[in-house]
Design a protein around this motif. Structure first.
Motif, PDB file in Angstrom:
ATOM      1  N   GLU A 278       0.811  -1.145  -0.043  1.00  0.00           N
ATOM      2  CA  GLU A 278       0.119  -0.106   0.011  1.00  0.00           C
ATOM      3  C   GLU A 278       0.816   1.229  -0.208  1.00  0.00           C
ATOM      4  N   ASN A 282      -2.875   6.091   1.504  1.00  0.00           N
ATOM      5  CA  ASN A 282      -3.798   5.205   2.128  1.00  0.00           C
ATOM      6  C   ASN A 282      -3.579   5.105   3.663  1.00  0.00           C
ATOM      7  N   LYS A 286      -6.178   6.153   6.561  1.00  0.00           N
ATOM      8  CA  LYS A 286      -6.544   5.267   7.570  1.00  0.00           C
ATOM      9  C   LYS A 286      -6.608   5.747   8.828  1.00  0.00           C
TER      10      LYS A 286
END
Length: 389
Positions: A278, A282, A286
């Protein structure tokens, strides 16, 4: 010594029960001491040095007693092929054989103690009784027979002190006039060493003899025995049994409570994780949505390979940070814990490594993530269980 501290809720019931027991005992058996002893005193100032030496020997005898007791207990526990009901039979046979040669070890031992006070045995016999009594008591308790360690401690101390007194009298007769006095001091010194309760030992010996003149030598031997035993042993004869079961009274109730709470009962599942491929953009999103500041990192096979924290991201250059893969930033130096571990162990790991999260993995596979523990989880669990208590 078992309580380790004084407070009204525990001290008052002990005092009331002790006074009541003493009052009833004096009504039923009279106001007489347990032992009838001559009036002993300090004959020469240099005698205090001998009582210091006696305290050292008493501490060594106490350590030998404690170590022998639990060593023999372990030996009997290793006899898996012998039924539990037969182990006392073997123990009884050994005690019977020892009693044929040393009848002084049989029974409670009060007769042996008074004989030591009055120097009725030779120094060699008394010294032999010290070792045989340690062995006999250890075999008795280790094999499964019922009994205590207080009266044997009295016998061991009295015979040790009596033997020491006779030897000292033979070496320096102008200083040592009453060898029986050393039997009294030795009795208190061994009790103080094994129980690590010097004040209790002094009071008990005074109560049993009612001889105030022996108090100064007695306290000297007791103090040195207690100090040396505490350096050579990690606990008293009573607390070591608890230590072997994982209960440490010196840690206090708080630590013992944390040792009873298991990670599997408080860990968070399912775990919010990120993939090693990832992008940091991201991960930052999160973190914003979940309010967490770190995540375990899994690979494509679902195995735990690292952990990424907000601090790791802060150390990256700002330019292009959103597109950087997680595996380039994450920390692979993992500190993990298992479901069967305790909250106490978790606190120690967090403090040692100065971290706020602990991934929980299985004992069979350290890459298999099953939960996560945070510092706040541990504090909440402790508060919840503490209030429940």
């Amino acid at each position: 010594m078992i309580l380790g501290r004084f407070n009204a809720s525990t001290f008052i019931p002990i005092v009331v029960s002790s006074v009541t027991a003493s009052f009833v005992a004096r009504i039923l058996i009279g106001n007489t001491p347990a032992f009838s002893v001559p009036s002993y005193g300090l004959n020469h100032p240099l005698e205090l040095l001998l009582y210091v030496l006696l305290g050292v020997l008493a501490a060594l005898a106490a350590v030998l007693f404690v170590k022998t007791l639990y060593k023999i207990e372990d030996c009997f526990n290793m006899w898996k092929w012998v039924p539990s009901y037969l182990k006392p039979v073997f123990g009884g046979m050994i005690i019977g054989l020892l009693g044929l040669y040393y009848p002084q070890i049989l029974g409670v031992g009060y007769e042996t103690i008074e004989a030591a006070f009055n120097s009725e045995y030779s120094a060699y016999t008394l010294a032999s009784v010290v070792l045989v009594k340690i062995l006999a008591t250890s075999i008795t308790l280790g094999s499964g027979h019922s009994g205590g360690v207080f009266a044997p401690s009295l016998v061991i101390g009295a015979t040790l002190g009596g033997s020491f007194g006779l030897l000292a009298q033979g070496l320096v007769p102008q200083i040592v006039v009453h060898p029986g006095a050393y039997a009294i001091a030795g009795m208190g010194a061994v009790v103080a060493g094994t129980t690590q309760a010097p004040i209790t030992a002094v009071l008990i010996i005074f109560e049993m003899t009612r001889d105030y003149s022996i108090m100064l030598p007695l306290m000297t031997a007791v103090v040195f025995s207690t100090l040396i035993f505490s350096r050579l042993s990690k606990g008293s004869i009573y607390t070591i049994k608890l230590l072997r079961r994982g209960v440490n009274l010196e840690d206090g109730k708080d630590v013992n409570l944390m040792k009873q709470i298991l990670i599997k009962d408080i860990m968070t599942t399912p775990v919010v994780t990120v993939n090693d491929n990832e992008q940091l953009g991201n991960v930052i999103e999160k973190m914003h949505n979940t309010k967490h500041n770190s995540f375990p990192v899994l690979n494509s096979q679902g195995e735990l390979v690292g952990i990424i924290a907000l601090q790791d991201i802060r150390e990256m250059p700002v330019k292009g940070i959103m597109d950087v893969p997680v595996k380039n930033v994450m920390s692979t130096r993992l500190t993990t814990i298992q479901p069967e571990d305790s909250v106490d162990q978790a606190f120690r790991l967090l403090r040692k490594h100065d971290i706020g999260h602990l991934p929980v993995v299985t004992a069979e596979n350290p890459r298999c993530l099953v939960g996560i523990i945070t510092r706040s989880d541990l504090i909440k669990a402790y508060e919840r269980h503490s209030l429940g208590r």
